[in-house]
Design a protein around this motif. Structure first.
Motif, mmCIF file in Angstrom:
data_model
loop_
_atom_site.group_PDB
_atom_site.id
_atom_site.type_symbol
_atom_site.label_atom_id
_atom_site.label_comp_id
_atom_site.label_asym_id
_atom_site.label_seq_id
_atom_site.Cartn_x
_atom_site.Cartn_y
_atom_site.Cartn_z
ATOM 1 N N LEU A 40 3.968 4.194 -16.268
ATOM 2 C CA LEU A 40 3.140 3.000 -16.193
ATOM 3 C C LEU A 40 1.614 3.547 -15.959
ATOM 4 C CD1 LEU A 40 2.514 -0.211 -15.745
ATOM 5 C CD2 LEU A 40 3.000 0.592 -13.106
ATOM 6 N N THR A 41 0.759 3.173 -16.761
ATOM 7 C CA THR A 41 -0.646 3.560 -16.403
ATOM 8 C C THR A 41 -1.089 2.676 -15.126
ATOM 9 O OG1 THR A 41 -1.332 4.240 -18.731
ATOM 10 C CG2 THR A 41 -3.100 3.372 -17.032
ATOM 11 N N THR A 42 -1.690 3.596 -14.196
ATOM 12 C CA THR A 42 -1.959 2.538 -12.896
ATOM 13 C C THR A 42 -3.128 3.292 -12.259
ATOM 14 O OG1 THR A 42 -0.884 1.947 -10.681
ATOM 15 C CG2 THR A 42 -0.477 4.202 -11.620
ATOM 16 N N VAL A 43 -3.809 2.515 -11.284
ATOM 17 C CA VAL A 43 -4.574 3.103 -10.290
ATOM 18 C C VAL A 43 -3.982 3.510 -9.040
ATOM 19 C CG1 VAL A 43 -6.907 2.441 -9.171
ATOM 20 C CG2 VAL A 43 -6.341 1.279 -11.204
ATOM 21 N N ARG A 44 -4.413 4.753 -8.728
ATOM 22 C CA ARG A 44 -3.847 5.412 -7.768
ATOM 23 C C ARG A 44 -4.626 5.197 -6.491
ATOM 24 N NH1 ARG A 44 -2.946 11.506 -8.806
ATOM 25 N NH2 ARG A 44 -0.890 10.470 -9.678
ATOM 26 N N GLN A 45 -3.848 4.618 -5.339
ATOM 27 C CA GLN A 45 -4.282 4.741 -3.887
ATOM 28 C C GLN A 45 -4.078 5.902 -3.179
ATOM 29 O OE1 GLN A 45 -5.112 1.046 -1.418
ATOM 30 N NE2 GLN A 45 -3.261 0.078 -2.613
ATOM 31 N N ASP A 46 -4.722 6.393 -2.726
ATOM 32 C CA ASP A 46 -4.580 7.328 -1.859
ATOM 33 C C ASP A 46 -4.071 7.146 -0.425
ATOM 34 O OD1 ASP A 46 -4.395 9.839 -0.461
ATOM 35 O OD2 ASP A 46 -6.235 10.921 -1.321
ATOM 36 N N PHE A 47 -2.879 6.794 -0.188
ATOM 37 C CA PHE A 47 -2.328 6.324 1.143
ATOM 38 C C PHE A 47 -2.537 7.163 2.175
ATOM 39 C CE2 PHE A 47 0.041 3.419 -2.000
ATOM 40 C CZ PHE A 47 -0.324 2.228 -1.482
ATOM 41 N N ASP A 48 -2.371 8.579 1.912
ATOM 42 C CA ASP A 48 -2.357 9.600 2.800
ATOM 43 C C ASP A 48 -3.742 9.627 3.489
ATOM 44 O OD1 ASP A 48 0.346 10.154 2.786
ATOM 45 O OD2 ASP A 48 -0.182 11.861 1.130
ATOM 46 N N ALA A 49 -4.799 9.527 2.498
ATOM 47 C CA ALA A 49 -6.239 9.541 3.272
ATOM 48 C C ALA A 49 -6.528 8.435 3.765
ATOM 49 C CB ALA A 49 -7.212 9.902 1.667
ATOM 50 N N LEU A 50 -5.939 7.090 3.370
ATOM 51 C CA LEU A 50 -6.383 5.924 3.905
ATOM 52 C C LEU A 50 -5.666 5.910 5.330
ATOM 53 C CD1 LEU A 50 -7.745 3.089 3.037
ATOM 54 C CD2 LEU A 50 -5.270 2.299 2.532
ATOM 55 N N GLY A 51 -4.488 6.125 5.549
ATOM 56 C CA GLY A 51 -3.838 6.563 6.813
ATOM 57 C C GLY A 51 -4.450 7.262 7.790
ATOM 58 N N ARG A 52 -5.091 8.294 7.038
ATOM 59 C CA ARG A 52 -5.666 9.370 7.968
ATOM 60 C C ARG A 52 -6.961 8.785 8.595
ATOM 61 N NH1 ARG A 52 -4.709 13.057 4.787
ATOM 62 N NH2 ARG A 52 -6.713 13.053 3.616
#
Length: 317
Positions: free
Chosen positions: A272-284
């Motif tokens: 799947l082509t998709t848009v990556r969310q940076d969950f690690d950066a968001l949580g940090r």
């Protein structure tokens, strides 16, 4: 603490500064104190520190559900970020009694502040948060009552839609998330803006509830689509199965792009082509903003970029 000070050859005040993460200790001294702590098995006594400082070094997480992949990823990211800052984490879900009860449960546990996650943010906007509870809300419109950290959903959606248009499609259909979700609304906004910039026709979006099953159901309304931007990867999975069931090939007959880049997105058929969310950066960043507020600082609103990851589901046939 006295034993650590004696072993390291420093004052008890220096040990206290090291234990509390103060920058007012030179690196060599800090290393010597930390070695003494490790040798002696020293651990900060949270209950004693809470009595002295009025803070428990515990933060809360308010979430509506942990069943979705995004929320589970955020739980892990926030838990790891809190541990790095030497904060414990208490998790509460918003049940039938609502978010006020969730806040009350956190206060009874003596937390210093809380992160409110995704779908629960809508509920947080409907109530006045407790005055003595620092809050950081993930994904929310501007609100002076709490700090906000969010993904650039609209930017990611614009990039995904522009990518599909660049393949020669006349327009891009949208399988959207729940109408009252801030993240879904921002992704829809980015999709509309990209179509407007290209002078493409805007077809009314069809809507799901973030689940794969809802994506499968909604795909029945996309029989005329040659390109679809889906508001999350789980709904995209359902849409891929629906297209396969109806004999439509991806990407030869319909190109598909999702959002989130969940762990299994590359294992979909096709990948799947998709848009990556940076969950690690968001949580940090959520934890950093909350600790800043707890320690008397003024955290600023923060936005984490999202990026397109191109795979086979949107490649030219």
């Amino acid at each position: 603490m006295a034993h650590v000070a004696e072993r390291a050859g420093v004052s008890a005040q220096t040990v206290s500064r090291v234990a509390n993460g103060s920058p007012r200790v030179d690196p060599a001294t800090r290393a010597r104190v930390e070695k003494a702590m490790a040798d002696l098995g020293y651990r900060m006594h949270r209950a004693a520190r809470a009595l002295r400082t009025g803070q428990t070094s515990t933060i809360g997480l308010v979430v509506s559900t942990l069943a979705s992949v995004g929320n589970s990823r955020m739980l892990q990211a926030i838990s790891e970020a809190a541990a790095e800052r030497d904060y414990a984490l208490a998790v509460v879900t918003v049940g039938e009694r609502g978010i006020r009860e969730a806040f009350a449960r956190l206060r009874s546990q003596g937390v210093d502040g809380a992160v409110v996650l995704n779908e629960a943010t809508e509920l947080a906007r409907d109530v006045d948060p407790p005055a003595d509870l620092h809050l950081v809300v993930v994904d929310s419109p501007p609100d002076r009552r709490f700090s906000i950290v969010q993904t650039d959903h609209a930017g990611g959606a614009r990039e995904a839609t522009a990518h599909l248009l660049s393949l020669g499609h006349d327009t891009v259909h949208h399988l959207a998330g729940p109408a009252r979700s801030f993240a879904a609304a921002e992704r829809e906004r980015g999709w509309r803006e990209a179509l407007a910039d290209a002078g493409a026709t805007v077809v009314d979006p069809v809507r799901g509830d973030w689940t794969s099953a809802s994506g499968h159901r909604a795909a029945a309304e996309l029989s005329a689509a040659t390109a679809v931007f889906v508001a999350n990867d789980q709904m995209a999975l359902g849409a891929l199965r629906a297209f396969a069931d109806s004999g439509r090939r991806v990407p030869a007959d319909v190109a598909v792009v999702g959002f989130d880049d969940i762990v299994d997105a590359a294992e979909y058929r096709p990948p799947l082509t998709t848009v990556r969310q940076d969950f690690d950066a968001l949580g940090r960043r959520a934890v950093d903003a909350l600790v800043t507020a707890i320690e008397g600082g003024v955290p600023a609103a923060d936005s984490v970029p999202a990026s397109l990851v191109v795979r086979e589901s949107s490649l030219p046939a």
